[in-house]
Motif scaffolding. Structure first.
Motif, PDB file in Angstrom:
ATOM      1  N   SER A  39       5.711  11.585   4.357  1.00  0.00           N
ATOM      2  CA  SER A  39       4.290  11.866   4.545  1.00  0.00           C
ATOM      3  C   SER A  39       4.005  13.277   4.046  1.00  0.00           C
ATOM      4  N   ALA A  40       2.786  13.449   3.593  1.00  0.00           N
ATOM      5  CA  ALA A  40       2.358  14.755   3.100  1.00  0.00           C
ATOM      6  C   ALA A  40       0.888  14.936   3.446  1.00  0.00           C
ATOM      7  N   LYS A  41       0.540  16.155   3.793  1.00  0.00           N
ATOM      8  CA  LYS A  41      -0.854  16.471   4.093  1.00  0.00           C
ATOM      9  C   LYS A  41      -1.561  16.681   2.763  1.00  0.00           C
ATOM     10  N   GLU A  42      -2.575  15.858   2.514  1.00  0.00           N
ATOM     11  CA  GLU A  42      -3.335  15.952   1.271  1.00  0.00           C
ATOM     12  C   GLU A  42      -4.811  16.082   1.605  1.00  0.00           C
ATOM     13  N   GLU A  43      -5.621  16.157   0.580  1.00  0.00           N
ATOM     14  CA  GLU A  43      -7.053  16.345   0.751  1.00  0.00           C
ATOM     15  C   GLU A  43      -7.680  15.247   1.604  1.00  0.00           C
ATOM     16  N   ARG A  44      -7.236  14.026   1.435  1.00  0.00           N
ATOM     17  CA  ARG A  44      -7.818  12.897   2.175  1.00  0.00           C
ATOM     18  C   ARG A  44      -7.183  12.691   3.544  1.00  0.00           C
ATOM     19  N   GLY A  45      -6.249  13.527   3.917  1.00  0.00           N
ATOM     20  CA  GLY A  45      -5.580  13.426   5.215  1.00  0.00           C
ATOM     21  C   GLY A  45      -4.080  13.261   5.016  1.00  0.00           C
ATOM     22  N   ARG A  46      -3.383  12.858   6.079  1.00  0.00           N
ATOM     23  CA  ARG A  46      -1.935  12.655   5.974  1.00  0.00           C
ATOM     24  C   ARG A  46      -1.701  11.343   5.243  1.00  0.00           C
ATOM     25  N   MET A  68       0.832  -1.208   0.000  1.00  0.00           N
ATOM     26  CA  MET A  68       0.000   0.000   0.000  1.00  0.00           C
ATOM     27  C   MET A  68       0.866   1.258   0.000  1.00  0.00           C
ATOM     28  N   LEU A  69       1.946   1.249   0.759  1.00  0.00           N
ATOM     29  CA  LEU A  69       2.805   2.429   0.856  1.00  0.00           C
ATOM     30  C   LEU A  69       3.666   2.617  -0.387  1.00  0.00           C
ATOM     31  N   ARG A  70       3.873   1.570  -1.156  1.00  0.00           N
ATOM     32  CA  ARG A  70       4.660   1.679  -2.396  1.00  0.00           C
ATOM     33  C   ARG A  70       3.820   2.206  -3.565  1.00  0.00           C
ATOM     34  N   ARG A  71       2.508   2.185  -3.431  1.00  0.00           N
ATOM     35  CA  ARG A  71       1.651   2.697  -4.502  1.00  0.00           C
ATOM     36  C   ARG A  71       1.909   4.185  -4.698  1.00  0.00           C
ATOM     37  N   PRO A  72       1.742   4.702  -5.902  1.00  0.00           N
ATOM     38  CA  PRO A  72       1.951   6.133  -6.131  1.00  0.00           C
ATOM     39  C   PRO A  72       1.048   7.007  -5.262  1.00  0.00           C
ATOM     40  N   GLU A  73      -0.185   6.539  -4.997  1.00  0.00           N
ATOM     41  CA  GLU A  73      -1.100   7.345  -4.183  1.00  0.00           C
ATOM     42  C   GLU A  73      -0.846   7.170  -2.690  1.00  0.00           C
ATOM     43  N   GLY A  74       0.023   6.218  -2.287  1.00  0.00           N
ATOM     44  CA  GLY A  74       0.332   6.020  -0.878  1.00  0.00           C
ATOM     45  C   GLY A  74      -0.872   5.524  -0.112  1.00  0.00           C
ATOM     46  N   ALA A  75      -0.865   5.728   1.198  1.00  0.00           N
ATOM     47  CA  ALA A  75      -1.974   5.277   2.036  1.00  0.00           C
ATOM     48  C   ALA A  75      -2.032   6.114   3.305  1.00  0.00           C
ATOM     49  N   THR A  76      -3.243   6.288   3.796  1.00  0.00           N
ATOM     50  CA  THR A  76      -3.420   6.978   5.075  1.00  0.00           C
ATOM     51  C   THR A  76      -3.432   5.926   6.189  1.00  0.00           C
ATOM     52  N   VAL A  77      -3.289   6.397   7.418  1.00  0.00           N
ATOM     53  CA  VAL A  77      -3.346   5.489   8.567  1.00  0.00           C
ATOM     54  C   VAL A  77      -4.701   4.778   8.585  1.00  0.00           C
ATOM     55  N   GLU A  78      -5.771   5.503   8.296  1.00  0.00           N
ATOM     56  CA  GLU A  78      -7.106   4.911   8.300  1.00  0.00           C
ATOM     57  C   GLU A  78      -7.247   3.828   7.232  1.00  0.00           C
ATOM     58  N   ARG A 118       3.999   7.390   2.218  1.00  0.00           N
ATOM     59  CA  ARG A 118       4.578   6.644   1.090  1.00  0.00           C
ATOM     60  C   ARG A 118       5.963   6.181   1.487  1.00  0.00           C
ATOM     61  N   ILE A 119       6.400   5.089   0.873  1.00  0.00           N
ATOM     62  CA  ILE A 119       7.795   4.676   1.060  1.00  0.00           C
ATOM     63  C   ILE A 119       8.612   5.528   0.110  1.00  0.00           C
ATOM     64  N   ALA A 120       9.545   6.300   0.683  1.00  0.00           N
ATOM     65  CA  ALA A 120      10.381   7.190  -0.113  1.00  0.00           C
ATOM     66  C   ALA A 120      11.492   6.373  -0.759  1.00  0.00           C
ATOM     67  N   GLU A 121      11.683   6.610  -2.038  1.00  0.00           N
ATOM     68  CA  GLU A 121      12.753   5.912  -2.751  1.00  0.00           C
ATOM     69  C   GLU A 121      14.096   6.554  -2.362  1.00  0.00           C
ATOM     70  N   PRO A 122      15.146   5.738  -2.273  1.00  0.00           N
ATOM     71  CA  PRO A 122      16.461   6.298  -1.938  1.00  0.00           C
ATOM     72  C   PRO A 122      16.886   7.317  -2.979  1.00  0.00           C
ATOM     73  N   ALA A 123      17.655   8.314  -2.555  1.00  0.00           N
ATOM     74  CA  ALA A 123      18.097   9.395  -3.436  1.00  0.00           C
ATOM     75  C   ALA A 123      19.011   8.887  -4.533  1.00  0.00           C
ATOM     76  N   ASN A 124      19.786   7.826  -4.270  1.00  0.00           N
ATOM     77  CA  ASN A 124      20.741   7.325  -5.293  1.00  0.00           C
ATOM     78  C   ASN A 124      20.101   6.357  -6.256  1.00  0.00           C
ATOM     79  N   ALA A 125      18.813   6.155  -6.221  1.00  0.00           N
ATOM     80  CA  ALA A 125      18.160   5.188  -7.098  1.00  0.00           C
ATOM     81  C   ALA A 125      17.941   5.725  -8.479  1.00  0.00           C
TER      82      ALA A 125
END
Length: 156
Positions: A139-146, A98-108, A149-156
């Motif tokens: 994490s980012a505050k979006e319309e559906r809440g916080r 769920m966290l790897r999806r582009p849309e990420g996921a909220t705690v709920e 997402r799993i952040a990709e490493p900077a060297n990838a």
């Protein structure tokens, strides 16, 4: 080649000859070996009556005929399903997906998908994913809440 192990709990199909059989078990690969096996009439009868979709017997009758019929029924048994190599996905795997999806996921959303309480989800994010597995969460505050997402490493 089909090898059958006759034990106290029934008949087991093996694809190759076992290195050793346990005490009280007999390995047979042919009707002739089954005839030569030291099986009592009582045990033959129990093996016959344990087979699916056969008419149950109370007496052995002609031993040779029973062994021939038993062998025919054993040979007609379907191949057992091979053990699945596919690993069952755990709730942790579901959360990571769920966290790897582009849309990420909220705690709920994660709580709903896993059946966990919200505080458990936050604990998994902090303890398991970040500390134990070393994953970076953004994490980012979006319309559906916080949204996490799993952040990709900077060297990838």
């Amino acid at each position: 080649m089909r090898i059958y192990i006759i034990g106290n709990d029934g008949i087991t199909l093996c694809r190759a000859a076992p290195a050793a059989v346990n005490e009280g078990e007999i390995a047979v690969a042919s009707n002739e070996e089954l005839r030569a096996a030291p099986l009592s009439g009582k045990r033959l009868l129990a093996l016959w009556n344990a087979l699916p979709s056969v008419e149950k017997r109370r007496k052995v009758g002609d031993r040779r005929a029973l062994i021939d019929q038993l062998w025919s029924e054993i040979e007609a048994l379907p191949e057992p399903e091979p053990p699945s190599d596919a690993k069952r996905s755990s709730k942790q795997d579901v959360v990571i997906a769920m966290l790897r999806r582009p849309e990420g996921a909220t705690v709920e959303e994660v709580a709903h998908a896993t059946g966990w309480q919200r505080h458990t989800v936050r604990g998994v994010f902090s303890g398991t994913l970040k500390k134990k597995l070393g994953l970076s969460l953004a994490s980012a505050k979006e319309e559906r809440g916080r949204v996490y997402r799993i952040a990709e490493p900077a060297n990838a």
